[in-house]
Motif scaffolding. Structure first.
Motif, PDB file in Angstrom:
ATOM      1  N   VAL A 389       0.878  -1.186   0.000  1.00  0.00           N
ATOM      2  CA  VAL A 389       0.000   0.000   0.000  1.00  0.00           C
ATOM      3  C   VAL A 389       0.912   1.232   0.000  1.00  0.00           C
ATOM      4  O   VAL A 389       1.500   1.589   1.012  1.00  0.00           O
ATOM      5  CB  VAL A 389      -0.925  -0.017   1.228  1.00  0.00           C
ATOM      6  N   MET A 390       1.019   1.893  -1.152  1.00  0.00           N
ATOM      7  CA  MET A 390       2.030   2.929  -1.354  1.00  0.00           C
ATOM      8  C   MET A 390       1.396   4.290  -1.610  1.00  0.00           C
ATOM      9  O   MET A 390       0.281   4.397  -2.099  1.00  0.00           O
ATOM     10  CB  MET A 390       2.938   2.549  -2.530  1.00  0.00           C
ATOM     11  N   ALA A 391       2.158   5.329  -1.299  1.00  0.00           N
ATOM     12  CA  ALA A 391       1.710   6.698  -1.576  1.00  0.00           C
ATOM     13  C   ALA A 391       2.894   7.592  -1.923  1.00  0.00           C
ATOM     14  O   ALA A 391       2.948   8.197  -2.996  1.00  0.00           O
ATOM     15  CB  ALA A 391       0.955   7.262  -0.381  1.00  0.00           C
ATOM     16  N   LEU A 392       3.872   7.661  -1.001  1.00  0.00           N
ATOM     17  CA  LEU A 392       4.982   8.605  -1.132  1.00  0.00           C
ATOM     18  C   LEU A 392       6.282   7.849  -1.336  1.00  0.00           C
ATOM     19  O   LEU A 392       6.608   6.922  -0.594  1.00  0.00           O
ATOM     20  CB  LEU A 392       5.081   9.465   0.134  1.00  0.00           C
ATOM     21  N   GLY A 393       7.046   8.252  -2.334  1.00  0.00           N
ATOM     22  CA  GLY A 393       8.360   7.675  -2.589  1.00  0.00           C
ATOM     23  C   GLY A 393       9.441   8.651  -2.131  1.00  0.00           C
ATOM     24  O   GLY A 393       9.570   9.753  -2.658  1.00  0.00           O
ATOM     25  N   LEU A 394      10.201   8.247  -1.127  1.00  0.00           N
ATOM     26  CA  LEU A 394      11.196   9.135  -0.528  1.00  0.00           C
ATOM     27  C   LEU A 394      12.525   8.983  -1.253  1.00  0.00           C
ATOM     28  O   LEU A 394      13.090   7.884  -1.332  1.00  0.00           O
ATOM     29  CB  LEU A 394      11.351   8.782   0.950  1.00  0.00           C
ATOM     30  N   LYS A 395      13.060  10.098  -1.789  1.00  0.00           N
ATOM     31  CA  LYS A 395      14.338  10.076  -2.495  1.00  0.00           C
ATOM     32  C   LYS A 395      15.453  10.727  -1.688  1.00  0.00           C
ATOM     33  O   LYS A 395      16.539  10.145  -1.545  1.00  0.00           O
ATOM     34  CB  LYS A 395      14.204  10.789  -3.845  1.00  0.00           C
ATOM     35  N   SER A 396      15.229  11.943  -1.185  1.00  0.00           N
ATOM     36  CA  SER A 396      16.274  12.630  -0.441  1.00  0.00           C
ATOM     37  C   SER A 396      15.656  13.649   0.505  1.00  0.00           C
ATOM     38  O   SER A 396      14.496  14.049   0.355  1.00  0.00           O
ATOM     39  CB  SER A 396      17.261  13.328  -1.394  1.00  0.00           C
ATOM     40  N   LEU A 397      16.477  14.078   1.477  1.00  0.00           N
ATOM     41  CA  LEU A 397      16.089  15.138   2.410  1.00  0.00           C
ATOM     42  C   LEU A 397      17.268  16.070   2.598  1.00  0.00           C
ATOM     43  O   LEU A 397      18.392  15.613   2.804  1.00  0.00           O
ATOM     44  CB  LEU A 397      15.650  14.538   3.750  1.00  0.00           C
ATOM     45  N   THR A 398      17.007  17.375   2.526  1.00  0.00           N
ATOM     46  CA  THR A 398      18.049  18.389   2.717  1.00  0.00           C
ATOM     47  C   THR A 398      17.608  19.358   3.795  1.00  0.00           C
ATOM     48  O   THR A 398      16.459  19.805   3.804  1.00  0.00           O
ATOM     49  CB  THR A 398      18.313  19.143   1.401  1.00  0.00           C
ATOM     50  N   VAL A 399      18.521  19.680   4.697  1.00  0.00           N
ATOM     51  CA  VAL A 399      18.255  20.675   5.746  1.00  0.00           C
ATOM     52  C   VAL A 399      18.734  22.030   5.271  1.00  0.00           C
ATOM     53  O   VAL A 399      19.868  22.190   4.829  1.00  0.00           O
ATOM     54  CB  VAL A 399      18.956  20.280   7.056  1.00  0.00           C
ATOM     55  N   ASN A 400      17.862  23.022   5.351  1.00  0.00           N
ATOM     56  CA  ASN A 400      18.217  24.398   4.950  1.00  0.00           C
ATOM     57  C   ASN A 400      18.169  25.328   6.158  1.00  0.00           C
ATOM     58  O   ASN A 400      17.507  25.063   7.152  1.00  0.00           O
ATOM     59  CB  ASN A 400      17.245  24.902   3.884  1.00  0.00           C
TER      60      ASN A 400
END
Length: 400
Positions: A389-400
C-alpha cells in the motif's frame, strides 16, 4: 548489420564455415545443449506460455545453476565470432576492416546509455588505497579488542558489506559481512534465529563487534545493557560493542546517540538503509523507498539554525489514481498539507516555524510524521500482484 553482410558472404560460398564446424563436433554439441538448457521447460513467446513436465530430480539438479538464461551467453559469443569470421572470409581485407569498424562504432553508440551511467556511478578516482569513511579512532581500537566484526541480522550482501569486509580485511578480523554466490538456507535461518535471540535478550558474544541496520538498531535499543555495552552511531554506522564500557583499555565515547545529525546544506539520500526511516517505509530500492501504509515517520536531529526541510519525492499516481494527498506534521505540529499529481519531480518544503522549533527543542529530535490517506496498492488498481500500500516515494532530504 554484420549478419546481413555475413549472410551475403555465406551465400557466395568459399568461407570455410562448414569445415570449421565439422572439425569441432564437441563444441557444436555443447552449444546445442546450452541453448536447450537456457530455454528451460517454461517457454514464453509474446503472451503465449508453454510448460512441459520434467522429473523433479532433473529440476533440482538444474536449479544448481540458478538463472538458466545466462547459459546462452557462450552461444551468443560464438554467434558473434561466426559473423566476424564470415565477414572476414567473405570480403577483401580493407572491406572487412571497414565493415567491422562501422559495426564497432554502432555497437559503442548503441550500448552507451547502458554502460555510461554505470561507469559514472561505479568508477573511483585513481588512488594508492581504497578510501574509507571509517575515520573515527574507535575503529582501530576496536580491532585490537575484538576478533570478529558481524552484521545484524546476518544475510547475504548486507548493507555496507563492502565497507565492513574491507575493515575486517585491513585488521585481520573474521566477518560474516560478505557477498556470496551460494548460501545454505538452513544455515542462514539458524544464524538469523541466533541473532534474533541476542537482540531479544541483550546478550551478545564478547569477541564480536556488531554493525546493525536501522531496523535491528531499534530492537537493540530496547534490550542493550547500557552499563556494559556501547550502542552508538559512528561514521554513519550503528555500532554495538559488547563489554566496551567495562574494558579498561577501551576509551569512552563522548556522544552516545543513534539519531542521524543532518547539517545545513547536507543531502541525505534514501537509496540505502538510513536510520531516519523509523516506521512506515518499505524496502530500499535503487532510487529510494516507498511508504507502506497510511502512516510513515522520519526521525533526525538538526542544528538550532535550521529553518526548513526539503524533501525530494515521488508519488504513486496512475491514470486510475490521479492524486496523493500528503499531510505532514513535525513533532505533532502541522507543517504541510498538499496533494501530488505527478509521479516524479515533487518537492515537499517543510518550514520549521517557531512553534515547530519549540516542539523540537522540547523533544530533542525532529519527528516528521506523514499521513497518507490516498495510499493504495498496485494490485488494487489492477497493476499486477504487488500488494504494497504505497503513496509517497522518498528520495532525499536536505536541511536548509
Amino acid at each position: 548489420m554484420l549478419a546481413i553482410c555475413a549472410g551475403v558472404a555465406l551465400l557466395q560460398g568459399n568461407t570455410g564455415l562448414a569445415g570449421a564446424v565439422r572439425r569441432r563436433p564437441l563444441l557444436l554439441l555443447a552449444l546445442i545443449g546450452l541453448t536447450l538448457f537456457s530455454l528451460t521447460n517454461k517457454l514464453g513467446i509474446g503472451m503465449l506460455d508453454v510448460h512441459y513436465w520434467l522429473p523433479k530430480t532433473i529440476e533440482q539438479l538444474a536449479n544448481v545453476f540458478r538463472a538458466a538464461g545466462r547459459m546462452f551467453w557462450p552461444v551468443f559469443y560464438i554467434l558473434v565470432f561466426t559473423l566476424i569470421f564470415l565477414v572476414v572470409r567473405g570480403n577483401k581485407p580493407r572491406a572487412a576492416v571497414c565493415l567491422l569498424a562501422v559495426a564497432l562504432v554502432v555497437q559503442v553508440l548503441d550500448t552507451r546509455s547502458g554502460w555510461a551511467g554505470l561507469r559514472k556511478s561505479r568508477m573511483m578516482p585513481t588512488a594508492s588505497s581504497w578510501p574509507t569513511p571509517l575515520a573515527d579512532p574507535f575503529w582501530a581500537r576496536a580491532a585490537n579488542h575484538y576478533a570478529k566484526v558481524r552484521s545484524l541480522l546476518p544475510q547475504n550482501q548486507p548493507e555496507n558489506w563492502l565497507l565492513i569486509s574491507q575493515y575486517a580485511q585491513n585488521h585481520g578480523l573474521e566477518t560474516d559481512s560478505v557477498y556470496l554466490g551460494r548460501m545454505g538456507t538452513r544455515e542462514i535461518e539458524h544464524a538469523q534465529r541466533h541473532a534474533g535471540q541476542m537482540l531479544a535478550t541483550g546478550q551478545y558474544e564478547a569477541d564480536s563487534l556488531y554493525i546493525l541496520d536501522s531496523r535491528t538498531a531499534l530492537e537493540a535499543i530496547k534490550t542493550v545493557n547500557r552499563q556494559t555495552d556501547l550502542l552508538t552511531r559512528l561514521d554513519g554506522l550503528v555500532v554495538l560493542a559488547p563489554g566496551w564500557k567495562t574494558c579498561t583499555q577501551c576509551p569512552p565515547i563522548a556522544q552516545e546517540t543513534l539519531d542521524v545529525q543532518v547539517k545545513p546544506g547536507e543531502r541525505q539520500v534514501f537509496n540505502r538503509i538510513n536510520a531516519m526511516l523509523v516506521s512506515g517505509w518499505g524496502r530500499v530500492e535503487d532510487w529510494g523507498t516507498w511508504s507502506e501504509g497510511a502512516q510513515a515517520e522520519l526521525v533526525l536531529r538538526v542544528p538550532p539554525e535550521a529553518r526548513a526541510l526539503s524533501i525530494e519525492a515521488a508519488a504513486f499516481v496512475q491514470p486510475l489514481h490521479t492524486r496523493q494527498r500528503i499531510e505532514v506534521s513535525i513533532n505533532g505540529v502541522a507543517a504541510l498539507s498538499t496533494q501530488l499529481t505527478r509521479m516524479q519531480e515533487n518537492t515537499l518544503e517543510l518550514s520549521l516555524s517557531p512553534a515547530i522549533r519549540e516542539a523540537i527543542a522540547a523533544d530533542g529530535q525532529v519527528r516528521v510524521q506523514f499521513h497518507l490517506p490516498d495510499a493504495i496498492s498496485p494490485k488494487a488498481l489492477g497493476l499486477g500482484s504487488d500488494e504494497r500500500v504505497m503513496a509517497l516515494g522518498l528520495k532525499s532530504l536536505t536541511v536548509n
